[in-house]
Design a protein around this motif. Structure first.
Motif, PDB file in Angstrom:
ATOM      1  N   UNK A   6     139.436  24.656  23.185  1.00 14.79           N
ATOM      2  CA  UNK A   6     138.507  25.759  23.426  1.00 14.79           C
ATOM      3  C   UNK A   6     137.550  25.840  22.257  1.00 14.79           C
ATOM      4  N   UNK A   7     136.297  26.027  22.561  1.00 16.22           N
ATOM      5  CA  UNK A   7     135.289  26.191  21.537  1.00 16.22           C
ATOM      6  C   UNK A   7     135.152  27.675  21.243  1.00 16.22           C
ATOM      7  N   UNK A   8     135.190  28.042  19.972  1.00 12.11           N
ATOM      8  CA  UNK A   8     135.055  29.437  19.577  1.00 12.11           C
ATOM      9  C   UNK A   8     133.895  29.595  18.618  1.00 12.11           C
ATOM     10  N   UNK A  24     128.198  23.969  17.490  1.00 13.21           N
ATOM     11  CA  UNK A  24     128.202  22.846  16.554  1.00 13.21           C
ATOM     12  C   UNK A  24     129.597  22.481  16.041  1.00 13.21           C
ATOM     13  N   UNK A  25     130.601  23.332  16.253  1.00 12.99           N
ATOM     14  CA  UNK A  25     131.959  23.058  15.796  1.00 12.99           C
ATOM     15  C   UNK A  25     132.919  23.219  16.966  1.00 12.99           C
ATOM     16  N   UNK A  26     133.740  22.193  17.195  1.00 12.38           N
ATOM     17  CA  UNK A  26     134.734  22.230  18.266  1.00 12.38           C
ATOM     18  C   UNK A  26     136.098  21.914  17.677  1.00 12.38           C
ATOM     19  N   UNK A  41     124.072  18.077  12.922  1.00 10.32           N
ATOM     20  CA  UNK A  41     122.969  19.036  12.996  1.00 10.32           C
ATOM     21  C   UNK A  41     123.604  20.426  13.100  1.00 10.32           C
ATOM     22  N   UNK A  42     124.400  20.761  12.116  1.00 14.13           N
ATOM     23  CA  UNK A  42     125.244  21.950  12.107  1.00 14.13           C
ATOM     24  C   UNK A  42     124.470  23.236  12.351  1.00 14.13           C
ATOM     25  N   UNK A  43     123.290  23.345  11.796  1.00  8.56           N
ATOM     26  CA  UNK A  43     122.517  24.582  11.891  1.00  8.56           C
ATOM     27  C   UNK A  43     121.425  24.537  12.959  1.00  8.56           C
ATOM     28  N   UNK A  71     128.228  13.119  14.657  1.00  6.53           N
ATOM     29  CA  UNK A  71     129.307  14.079  14.459  1.00  6.53           C
ATOM     30  C   UNK A  71     130.213  13.640  13.317  1.00  6.53           C
ATOM     31  N   UNK A  72     130.920  14.616  12.765  1.00  8.45           N
ATOM     32  CA  UNK A  72     131.930  14.365  11.738  1.00  8.45           C
ATOM     33  C   UNK A  72     133.239  14.892  12.296  1.00  8.45           C
ATOM     34  N   UNK A  73     134.314  14.112  12.178  1.00  9.98           N
ATOM     35  CA  UNK A  73     135.615  14.547  12.696  1.00  9.98           C
ATOM     36  C   UNK A  73     136.623  14.682  11.565  1.00  9.98           C
TER      37      UNK A  73
END
Length: 80
Positions: A6-8, A24-26, A41-43, A71-73
């Motif tokens: 779930x993305x929050x 931008x964050x999962x 592209x976080x912002x 992306x960064x994991x």
């Protein structure tokens, strides 16, 4: 099931609210680990963050990144 991907997104005041796939964050909760995926592209400005500038947790969990990806994991074991 107690653990679902779930993305929050945190609203002002810290209230978590599910959002669409544009977040931008999962975070994906697996059986033994969490996988955190962060858009470079976080912002949403078109300027990509450097993977080395991102950390996860106080221990500074190192990101897993490919040079040719946007992306960064992070992979973190549930007991860490």
């Amino acid at each position: 099931e107690l653990c679902n991907p779930q993305t929050l997104w945190l609203l002002p005041g810290g209230t978590p609210t599910p959002v669409g796939s544009s977040s931008p964050v999962k975070v994906e909760c697996l059986e033994a680990e969490l996988v955190v995926t962060v858009s470079r592209d976080l912002f949403g400005t078109g300027k990509l963050v450097q993977p080395g500038d991102l950390t996860l947790g106080s221990e500074g969990c190192q990101p897993r990144v490919s040079v040719d990806t946007d992306v960064v994991r992070f992979n973190a074991q549930l007991h860490e």
